[in-house]
Design a protein around this motif. Structure first.
Motif, short mmCIF file in Angstrom:
data_model
loop_
_atom_site.label_atom_id
_atom_site.label_comp_id
_atom_site.label_asym_id
_atom_site.label_seq_id
_atom_site.Cartn_x
_atom_site.Cartn_y
_atom_site.Cartn_z
N ARG A 38 1.91 -7.13 -11.73
CA ARG A 38 1.31 -7.62 -10.42
C ARG A 38 0.17 -6.57 -9.74
NH1 ARG A 38 6.76 -5.41 -7.22
NH2 ARG A 38 6.39 -3.00 -7.36
N GLN A 39 -0.42 -7.30 -8.94
CA GLN A 39 -1.66 -6.62 -8.49
C GLN A 39 -1.70 -6.73 -6.66
OE1 GLN A 39 -5.48 -7.27 -9.91
NE2 GLN A 39 -6.20 -5.09 -9.31
N ALA A 40 -1.25 -5.36 -6.05
CA ALA A 40 -1.43 -5.51 -4.81
C ALA A 40 -2.89 -5.17 -4.14
CB ALA A 40 -0.51 -4.45 -4.04
N PRO A 41 -3.19 -5.51 -2.90
CA PRO A 41 -4.67 -5.37 -2.42
C PRO A 41 -4.88 -3.55 -2.55
CG PRO A 41 -3.46 -7.03 -0.88
CD PRO A 41 -2.48 -6.20 -2.05
N GLY A 42 -5.99 -3.51 -3.03
CA GLY A 42 -6.23 -2.02 -3.01
C GLY A 42 -5.83 -1.12 -4.24
N LYS A 43 -4.99 -2.07 -4.97
CA LYS A 43 -4.00 -1.42 -6.06
C LYS A 43 -4.63 -1.85 -7.55
CE LYS A 43 -1.39 1.09 -3.23
NZ LYS A 43 -1.28 2.50 -3.42
N TYR A 79 11.41 -15.84 -17.09
CA TYR A 79 11.76 -16.13 -15.83
C TYR A 79 12.21 -14.57 -15.12
CZ TYR A 79 14.68 -17.31 -11.83
OH TYR A 79 15.04 -17.68 -10.33
N LEU A 80 11.52 -14.41 -13.95
CA LEU A 80 11.91 -13.23 -13.45
C LEU A 80 12.60 -13.41 -12.09
CD1 LEU A 80 10.99 -10.27 -13.12
CD2 LEU A 80 9.13 -10.87 -11.84
N GLN A 81 13.74 -12.90 -11.95
CA GLN A 81 14.53 -12.90 -10.92
C GLN A 81 14.28 -11.91 -10.03
OE1 GLN A 81 16.40 -15.56 -9.66
NE2 GLN A 81 16.76 -14.11 -7.73
N MET A 82 13.88 -11.89 -8.76
CA MET A 82 13.37 -10.94 -7.92
C MET A 82 14.64 -10.82 -6.69
SD MET A 82 9.38 -10.79 -7.98
CE MET A 82 9.09 -12.54 -7.10
N ASN A 83 15.24 -9.61 -6.49
CA ASN A 83 16.39 -9.72 -5.51
C ASN A 83 15.76 -8.50 -4.64
OD1 ASN A 83 17.84 -11.97 -6.52
ND2 ASN A 83 18.78 -10.26 -8.13
N SER A 84 16.53 -8.51 -3.63
CA SER A 84 16.24 -7.35 -2.48
C SER A 84 14.88 -6.83 -2.42
CB SER A 84 17.02 -6.04 -3.15
OG SER A 84 18.68 -6.23 -3.22
N LEU A 85 14.07 -7.91 -2.08
CA LEU A 85 12.76 -7.70 -2.07
C LEU A 85 12.33 -6.74 -0.83
CD1 LEU A 85 11.52 -11.27 -3.10
CD2 LEU A 85 10.61 -9.47 -4.50
N LYS A 86 11.42 -6.12 -0.85
CA LYS A 86 10.63 -5.15 -0.16
C LYS A 86 9.12 -5.71 0.17
CE LYS A 86 13.44 -1.39 -2.13
NZ LYS A 86 13.27 -0.25 -2.81
N PRO A 87 8.73 -4.97 1.32
CA PRO A 87 7.30 -5.46 1.73
C PRO A 87 6.36 -4.99 0.57
CG PRO A 87 8.32 -4.88 3.62
CD PRO A 87 9.26 -4.62 2.56
N GLU A 88 6.78 -3.57 0.02
CA GLU A 88 5.75 -3.06 -1.10
C GLU A 88 5.71 -4.18 -2.31
OE1 GLU A 88 9.22 -0.04 -0.48
OE2 GLU A 88 8.10 -1.74 0.85
N ASP A 89 6.60 -5.05 -2.52
CA ASP A 89 6.65 -5.98 -3.47
C ASP A 89 5.39 -6.97 -3.50
OD1 ASP A 89 8.70 -4.64 -5.10
OD2 ASP A 89 10.15 -5.75 -3.89
N THR A 90 4.86 -7.06 -2.32
CA THR A 90 3.67 -8.03 -1.95
C THR A 90 2.76 -7.90 -2.96
OG1 THR A 90 4.52 -8.16 0.53
CG2 THR A 90 2.04 -9.09 -0.40
N ALA A 91 2.40 -8.81 -3.85
CA ALA A 91 1.13 -8.85 -4.39
C ALA A 91 0.86 -9.92 -5.37
CB ALA A 91 1.53 -7.94 -5.61
N VAL A 92 -0.20 -10.48 -5.98
CA VAL A 92 -0.42 -11.37 -6.98
C VAL A 92 0.44 -11.14 -8.18
CG1 VAL A 92 -1.97 -13.06 -8.11
CG2 VAL A 92 -2.37 -12.16 -5.94
N TYR A 93 1.14 -11.87 -8.57
CA TYR A 93 1.77 -11.89 -9.88
C TYR A 93 1.23 -12.36 -10.79
CZ TYR A 93 5.65 -9.05 -7.48
OH TYR A 93 6.31 -7.99 -6.82
N THR A 113 -0.04 -15.81 -9.16
CA THR A 113 0.86 -16.44 -8.13
C THR A 113 1.25 -15.35 -7.12
OG1 THR A 113 2.55 -17.85 -7.52
CG2 THR A 113 2.95 -16.28 -9.32
N GLN A 114 0.97 -15.90 -5.82
CA GLN A 114 1.12 -14.98 -4.64
C GLN A 114 2.48 -14.61 -4.21
OE1 GLN A 114 -1.21 -12.90 -2.85
NE2 GLN A 114 0.57 -12.01 -2.06
N VAL A 115 3.03 -13.52 -4.28
CA VAL A 115 4.28 -13.16 -3.45
C VAL A 115 4.23 -12.54 -2.29
CG1 VAL A 115 6.65 -12.06 -3.84
CG2 VAL A 115 5.60 -13.47 -5.50
N THR A 116 4.68 -12.91 -1.19
CA THR A 116 4.36 -11.94 0.14
C THR A 116 5.86 -11.84 0.63
OG1 THR A 116 2.33 -13.24 0.45
CG2 THR A 116 3.55 -11.98 2.33
N VAL A 117 6.20 -10.52 0.83
CA VAL A 117 7.54 -10.17 1.40
C VAL A 117 7.27 -9.79 2.94
CG1 VAL A 117 9.51 -8.86 1.18
CG2 VAL A 117 8.39 -9.59 -0.85
#
Length: 119
Positions: A38-43, A79-93, A113-117
């Motif tokens: 994953r890649q978040a803005p500025g990261k 398949y990636l199951q993502m639970n208990s998502l946090k805002p810091e998980d926001t990124a392009v995966y 693919t964009q994931v936004t929390v």
């Protein structure tokens, strides 16, 4: 030689869940490892989770206990199951696949693919 098609991104509230799928096609017999970055803005792009053909998994410390990666070799899919998502998980995966060393250890990438929390 290998093409990766991703699905499942979207918007989810903090604490929610989301699943990402990646299907490989082409010369899939060459693939050993598959997983997600994953890649978040500025990261910089970072590893989220990976899995070998024989089922050995590795997870980033930040997602351990929350994310689970599985693989169906017959369907050439991870398949990636993502639970208990946090805002810091926001990124392009990005789905990733790596050939075995006997095939040159080349890497392949999905389109992202964009994931936004967010609430």
């Amino acid at each position: 030689q290998v093409q990766l098609v991703e699905s499942g991104g979207g918007l989810v509230q903090p604490g929610g869940s989301l699943g990402l799928s990646c299907a490989a096609s082409g010369s899939t017999f060459r693939i050993n490892g598959m997983g997600w970055y994953r890649q978040a803005p500025g990261k910089e792009r970072e590893l989220v989770a990976s899995i070998t053909r024989d089922g050995r998994t590795n997870y980033a410390d930040s997602v351990k206990g929350r994310f689970a990666l599985s693989r169906d070799n017959a369907k050439n899919t991870v398949y990636l199951q993502m639970n208990s998502l946090k805002p810091e998980d926001t990124a392009v995966y990005y789905c990733n696949a790596v050939e075995g060393y006997g095939f040159g250890h080349n890497a392949y990438w999905g389109q992202g693919t964009q994931v936004t929390v967010s609430s």
